[in-house]
Motif scaffolding. Structure first.
Motif, PDB file in Angstrom:
ATOM      1  N   GLY A  86      94.168  28.306  50.447  1.00 24.24           N
ATOM      2  CA  GLY A  86      93.622  27.669  49.254  1.00 24.24           C
ATOM      3  C   GLY A  86      92.790  26.455  49.610  1.00 24.24           C
ATOM      4  O   GLY A  86      91.713  26.224  49.044  1.00 24.24           O
ATOM      5  N   ASP A  87      93.291  25.657  50.569  1.00 23.15           N
ATOM      6  CA  ASP A  87      92.544  24.487  51.031  1.00 23.15           C
ATOM      7  C   ASP A  87      91.218  24.903  51.670  1.00 23.15           C
ATOM      8  O   ASP A  87      90.180  24.269  51.449  1.00 23.15           O
ATOM      9  CB  ASP A  87      93.360  23.679  52.037  1.00 23.15           C
ATOM     10  N   MET A  88      91.258  25.955  52.479  1.00 20.50           N
ATOM     11  CA  MET A  88      90.034  26.430  53.128  1.00 20.50           C
ATOM     12  C   MET A  88      89.029  26.918  52.083  1.00 20.50           C
ATOM     13  O   MET A  88      87.826  26.689  52.214  1.00 20.50           O
ATOM     14  CB  MET A  88      90.349  27.542  54.117  1.00 20.50           C
ATOM     15  N   LYS A  89      89.532  27.586  51.038  1.00 20.59           N
ATOM     16  CA  LYS A  89      88.643  28.092  49.992  1.00 20.59           C
ATOM     17  C   LYS A  89      87.971  26.934  49.256  1.00 20.59           C
ATOM     18  O   LYS A  89      86.757  26.958  49.033  1.00 20.59           O
ATOM     19  CB  LYS A  89      89.442  28.944  49.007  1.00 20.59           C
ATOM     20  N   ARG A  90      88.743  25.911  48.903  1.00 18.47           N
ATOM     21  CA  ARG A  90      88.170  24.748  48.221  1.00 18.47           C
ATOM     22  C   ARG A  90      87.164  24.036  49.122  1.00 18.47           C
ATOM     23  O   ARG A  90      86.094  23.608  48.677  1.00 18.47           O
ATOM     24  CB  ARG A  90      89.272  23.782  47.789  1.00 18.47           C
ATOM     25  N   SER A  91      87.494  23.926  50.401  1.00 21.97           N
ATOM     26  CA  SER A  91      86.591  23.278  51.345  1.00 21.97           C
ATOM     27  C   SER A  91      85.287  24.063  51.482  1.00 21.97           C
ATOM     28  O   SER A  91      84.200  23.482  51.521  1.00 21.97           O
ATOM     29  CB  SER A  91      87.272  23.154  52.705  1.00 21.97           C
ATOM     30  N   ALA A  92      85.393  25.374  51.550  1.00 17.19           N
ATOM     31  CA  ALA A  92      84.195  26.209  51.671  1.00 17.19           C
ATOM     32  C   ALA A  92      83.324  26.091  50.431  1.00 17.19           C
ATOM     33  O   ALA A  92      82.089  26.013  50.528  1.00 17.19           O
ATOM     34  CB  ALA A  92      84.587  27.666  51.895  1.00 17.19           C
ATOM     35  N   LYS A  93      83.947  26.047  49.252  1.00 10.31           N
ATOM     36  CA  LYS A  93      83.174  25.891  48.017  1.00 10.31           C
ATOM     37  C   LYS A  93      82.464  24.547  47.994  1.00 10.31           C
ATOM     38  O   LYS A  93      81.294  24.453  47.610  1.00 10.31           O
ATOM     39  CB  LYS A  93      84.082  26.017  46.794  1.00 10.31           C
ATOM     40  N   ALA A  94      83.167  23.497  48.389  1.00 10.19           N
ATOM     41  CA  ALA A  94      82.563  22.167  48.412  1.00 10.19           C
ATOM     42  C   ALA A  94      81.408  22.118  49.399  1.00 10.19           C
ATOM     43  O   ALA A  94      80.344  21.555  49.107  1.00 10.19           O
ATOM     44  CB  ALA A  94      83.616  21.120  48.760  1.00 10.19           C
ATOM     45  N   GLN A  95      81.588  22.692  50.580  1.00 11.50           N
ATOM     46  CA  GLN A  95      80.514  22.711  51.576  1.00 11.50           C
ATOM     47  C   GLN A  95      79.329  23.515  51.074  1.00 11.50           C
ATOM     48  O   GLN A  95      78.177  23.167  51.322  1.00 11.50           O
ATOM     49  CB  GLN A  95      81.023  23.273  52.908  1.00 11.50           C
ATOM     50  N   GLU A  99      78.355  23.763  47.995  1.00 12.25           N
ATOM     51  CA  GLU A  99      77.644  22.895  47.059  1.00 12.25           C
ATOM     52  C   GLU A  99      76.765  21.889  47.810  1.00 12.25           C
ATOM     53  O   GLU A  99      75.623  21.631  47.423  1.00 12.25           O
ATOM     54  CB  GLU A  99      78.623  22.161  46.141  1.00 12.25           C
ATOM     55  N   VAL A 100      77.309  21.329  48.887  1.00 16.59           N
ATOM     56  CA  VAL A 100      76.533  20.389  49.706  1.00 16.59           C
ATOM     57  C   VAL A 100      75.316  21.098  50.292  1.00 16.59           C
ATOM     58  O   VAL A 100      74.197  20.580  50.244  1.00 16.59           O
ATOM     59  CB  VAL A 100      77.411  19.796  50.832  1.00 16.59           C
ATOM     60  N   ASP A 101      75.531  22.284  50.832  1.00 20.74           N
ATOM     61  CA  ASP A 101      74.435  23.043  51.430  1.00 20.74           C
ATOM     62  C   ASP A 101      73.357  23.374  50.404  1.00 20.74           C
ATOM     63  O   ASP A 101      72.157  23.286  50.691  1.00 20.74           O
ATOM     64  CB  ASP A 101      74.957  24.333  52.073  1.00 20.74           C
ATOM     65  N   LYS A 102      73.783  23.769  49.189  1.00 22.94           N
ATOM     66  CA  LYS A 102      72.810  24.069  48.140  1.00 22.94           C
ATOM     67  C   LYS A 102      71.992  22.836  47.787  1.00 22.94           C
ATOM     68  O   LYS A 102      70.777  22.919  47.627  1.00 22.94           O
ATOM     69  CB  LYS A 102      73.527  24.589  46.886  1.00 22.94           C
ATOM     70  N   ALA A 103      72.654  21.691  47.673  1.00 21.30           N
ATOM     71  CA  ALA A 103      71.946  20.458  47.328  1.00 21.30           C
ATOM     72  C   ALA A 103      70.973  20.061  48.431  1.00 21.30           C
ATOM     73  O   ALA A 103      69.824  19.680  48.160  1.00 21.30           O
ATOM     74  CB  ALA A 103      72.946  19.340  47.072  1.00 21.30           C
ATOM     75  N   GLU A 104      71.408  20.160  49.689  1.00 19.90           N
ATOM     76  CA  GLU A 104      70.527  19.814  50.808  1.00 19.90           C
ATOM     77  C   GLU A 104      69.346  20.774  50.889  1.00 19.90           C
ATOM     78  O   GLU A 104      68.227  20.364  51.182  1.00 19.90           O
ATOM     79  CB  GLU A 104      71.312  19.815  52.120  1.00 19.90           C
ATOM     80  N   PHE A 105      69.587  22.047  50.625  1.00 21.96           N
ATOM     81  CA  PHE A 105      68.512  23.033  50.650  1.00 21.96           C
ATOM     82  C   PHE A 105      67.496  22.731  49.554  1.00 21.96           C
ATOM     83  O   PHE A 105      66.278  22.771  49.789  1.00 21.96           O
ATOM     84  CB  PHE A 105      69.065  24.448  50.483  1.00 21.96           C
ATOM     85  N   ALA A 106      67.989  22.411  48.358  1.00 25.21           N
ATOM     86  CA  ALA A 106      67.085  22.095  47.252  1.00 25.21           C
ATOM     87  C   ALA A 106      66.263  20.855  47.574  1.00 25.21           C
ATOM     88  O   ALA A 106      65.053  20.804  47.284  1.00 25.21           O
ATOM     89  CB  ALA A 106      67.882  21.887  45.968  1.00 25.21           C
ATOM     90  N   ALA A 107      66.897  19.850  48.183  1.00 28.17           N
ATOM     91  CA  ALA A 107      66.170  18.631  48.553  1.00 28.17           C
ATOM     92  C   ALA A 107      65.105  18.928  49.603  1.00 28.17           C
ATOM     93  O   ALA A 107      63.958  18.466  49.497  1.00 28.17           O
ATOM     94  CB  ALA A 107      67.142  17.579  49.067  1.00 28.17           C
ATOM     95  N   THR A 108      65.458  19.697  50.596  1.00 23.40           N
ATOM     96  CA  THR A 108      64.511  20.060  51.651  1.00 23.40           C
ATOM     97  C   THR A 108      63.343  20.862  51.084  1.00 23.40           C
ATOM     98  O   THR A 108      62.186  20.635  51.439  1.00 23.40           O
ATOM     99  CB  THR A 108      65.220  20.866  52.758  1.00 23.40           C
ATOM    100  N   LYS A 109      63.663  21.774  50.185  1.00 17.43           N
ATOM    101  CA  LYS A 109      62.628  22.586  49.559  1.00 17.43           C
ATOM    102  C   LYS A 109      61.670  21.716  48.747  1.00 17.43           C
ATOM    103  O   LYS A 109      60.447  21.878  48.827  1.00 17.43           O
ATOM    104  CB  LYS A 109      63.287  23.636  48.660  1.00 17.43           C
ATOM    105  N   ALA A 110      62.227  20.779  47.987  1.00 18.08           N
ATOM    106  CA  ALA A 110      61.389  19.883  47.181  1.00 18.08           C
ATOM    107  C   ALA A 110      60.530  18.997  48.073  1.00 18.08           C
ATOM    108  O   ALA A 110      59.345  18.761  47.780  1.00 18.08           O
ATOM    109  CB  ALA A 110      62.265  19.033  46.270  1.00 18.08           C
ATOM    110  N   GLU A 111      61.106  18.497  49.170  1.00 19.69           N
ATOM    111  CA  GLU A 111      60.344  17.669  50.106  1.00 19.69           C
ATOM    112  C   GLU A 111      59.205  18.461  50.740  1.00 19.69           C
ATOM    113  O   GLU A 111      58.095  17.954  50.893  1.00 19.69           O
ATOM    114  CB  GLU A 111      61.255  17.110  51.191  1.00 19.69           C
ATOM    115  N   ALA A 112      59.484  19.703  51.109  1.00 21.94           N
ATOM    116  CA  ALA A 112      58.452  20.544  51.719  1.00 21.94           C
ATOM    117  C   ALA A 112      57.317  20.813  50.728  1.00 21.94           C
ATOM    118  O   ALA A 112      56.140  20.773  51.089  1.00 21.94           O
ATOM    119  CB  ALA A 112      59.060  21.856  52.203  1.00 21.94           C
TER     120      ALA A 112
END
Length: 101
Positions: free
Chosen positions: A12-21, A23-36
């Motif tokens: 359960g902890d691993m699942k929550r951690s993976a979901k949180a990561q 979300e971080v990856d999606k946000a970083e990808f969106a930021a990188t895409k917008a910057e590009a």
């Protein structure tokens, strides 16, 4: 606590951690895409022949590095990233201490 509960909690902890990561990856990808996209628009029609030639030379030089040179360059980049992360950590700690008061 039995072994079954232990594994249930661990997974359960691993699942929550993976979901949180994720979300971080999606946000970083969106930021990188917008910057590009912004960078593309800023540089549209401003790419001179001299700049293109300099960029090509840099790429050529990077492609023809010896393994030792490439490793040294990679290590420098890693050190810079670690220094930036440490600076961000110190800034966050300072904000935390300020907020605690």
């Amino acid at each position: 606590m039995g072994i079954k509960e232990f594994f249930k909690k661990a997974f359960g902890d691993m699942k929550r951690s993976a979901k949180a990561q994720h979300e971080v990856d999606k946000a970083e990808f969106a930021a990188t895409k917008a910057e590009a996209k912004a960078s593309f628009e800023e540089n549209r029609f401003h790419n001179s022949f001299a700049k293109a030639k300099a960029d090509a030379k840099k790429t050529w030089d990077d492609a023809h590095m010896s393994p030792a040179e490439r490793e040294a360059k990679t290590q420098e980049e890693r050190d810079a990233k670690i220094a930036a992360a440490n600076a961000r950590t110190e800034a966050a700690k300072a904000r935390y201490e300020e907020a605690k008061k």
